[in-house]
Design a protein around this motif. Structure first.
Motif, PDB file in Angstrom:
ATOM      1  N   ASP A  47       0.933  -1.478  -0.056  1.00 11.35           N
ATOM      2  CA  ASP A  47      -0.152  -0.376  -0.036  1.00 11.35           C
ATOM      3  C   ASP A  47       0.938   0.944   0.331  1.00 11.35           C
ATOM      4  N   LEU A  48       2.213   0.942   0.153  1.00  5.50           N
ATOM      5  CA  LEU A  48       2.772   2.430   0.320  1.00  5.50           C
ATOM      6  C   LEU A  48       3.469   2.414  -1.453  1.00  5.50           C
ATOM      7  N   ALA A  49       4.632   1.052  -1.918  1.00  2.83           N
ATOM      8  CA  ALA A  49       5.455   1.482  -2.819  1.00  2.83           C
ATOM      9  C   ALA A  49       4.884   0.268  -3.933  1.00  2.83           C
ATOM     10  N   VAL A  50       5.524   0.417  -5.085  1.00  4.34           N
ATOM     11  CA  VAL A  50       5.556  -0.537  -6.111  1.00  4.34           C
ATOM     12  C   VAL A  50       6.982  -0.971  -6.288  1.00  4.34           C
ATOM     13  N   TYR A  51       7.840  -2.201  -6.119  1.00  2.00           N
ATOM     14  CA  TYR A  51       9.255  -2.934  -5.494  1.00  2.00           C
ATOM     15  C   TYR A  51       9.320  -3.418  -7.313  1.00  2.00           C
ATOM     16  N   GLY A  52      10.793  -3.765  -7.271  1.00  2.00           N
ATOM     17  CA  GLY A  52      10.872  -4.562  -8.731  1.00  2.00           C
ATOM     18  C   GLY A  52      12.045  -4.568  -8.880  1.00  2.00           C
ATOM     19  N   LEU A  53      12.799  -6.267  -9.210  1.00  2.00           N
ATOM     20  CA  LEU A  53      13.814  -6.250  -9.504  1.00  2.00           C
ATOM     21  C   LEU A  53      14.088  -7.097 -10.777  1.00  2.00           C
ATOM     22  N   SER A  54      15.124  -6.859 -11.896  1.00  2.00           N
ATOM     23  CA  SER A  54      14.989  -7.155 -12.822  1.00  2.00           C
ATOM     24  C   SER A  54      16.302  -7.453 -13.411  1.00  2.00           C
ATOM     25  N   GLY A  55      15.842  -7.829 -14.596  1.00  2.16           N
ATOM     26  CA  GLY A  55      18.183  -7.741 -15.763  1.00  2.16           C
ATOM     27  C   GLY A  55      18.577  -9.055 -15.874  1.00  2.16           C
TER      28      GLY A  55
END
Length: 186
Positions: A105-113
């Motif tokens: 409800d506070l943020a979107v987290y992403g890890l990619s590559g």
């Protein structure tokens, strides 16, 4: 001086652009918890075949059909075969092992590559748009990309390889949470 005897540095003050809850800890870059859909491996394999395999196939056909060009096309052909093998055999496995996502409800987290890894967090107070995007291969495999556009100069966070229904649900939920979140998204 012994490095283990150092006193810890004071915590970093929360700056206004952190958009942290007033009574909670500041948002921080942390590993997201969810894996992408397993079908994403097939999607990355097909993309690798199209991007690297097609040009390699063309160079191979020219090498096979045009005998005078064989000496100078041998190196590009070998490099193309190696690059195609990496894109088809290595990339899907590495991406699946690395790619993670999470929404709160506070943020979107992403890890990619796979060659270069990008690890990002976007506070929902900075979100401008939330889109579920489906290219032709994603539609074929039942996948989607959730694109969260923020006021950041780094651009959108794209959560690739999600189940299409899950991406649509997340887009709806994030849109509702963003509407309730105070801030001007700039």
């Amino acid at each position: 001086m012994d490095p283990t005897s150092r006193t810890p540095s004071p915590p970093r003050p929360v700056e206004p652009h952190d958009q942290s809850p007033p009574d909670g800890p500041p948002l921080r870059l942390r590993p997201p918890t969810h894996r992408v859909d397993p079908r994403a491996r097939r999607w990355w394999l097909l993309r690798g075949l199209a991007a690297a395999g097609a040009p390699t196939l063309v160079v191979g056909a020219v090498w096979w059909l045009w005998e005078p060009a064989r000496p100078w096309l041998a190196v590009p052909l070998v490099l193309g075969v190696l690059w195609t093998a990496a894109r088809v055999l290595v990339e899907p496995r590495l991406r699946y092992a690395v790619h993670r996502w999470e929404t709160t409800d506070l943020a979107v987290y992403g890890l990619s590559g796979w060659l270069v890894r990008e690890w990002r967090v976007a506070p929902l107070s900075r979100v401008q748009t939330v889109d579920a995007v489906r290219g032709p291969l994603e539609q074929l495999l039942g996948l989607a990309t959730l694109r969260v556009t923020t006021a950041s100069s780094s651009g959108a966070i794209s959560l690739r390889g999600l189940d299409a229904e899950l991406a649509a649900e997340l887009a709806e939920r994030l849109t509702a949470v963003t509407e309730r979140t105070p801030g001007d998204a700039t």
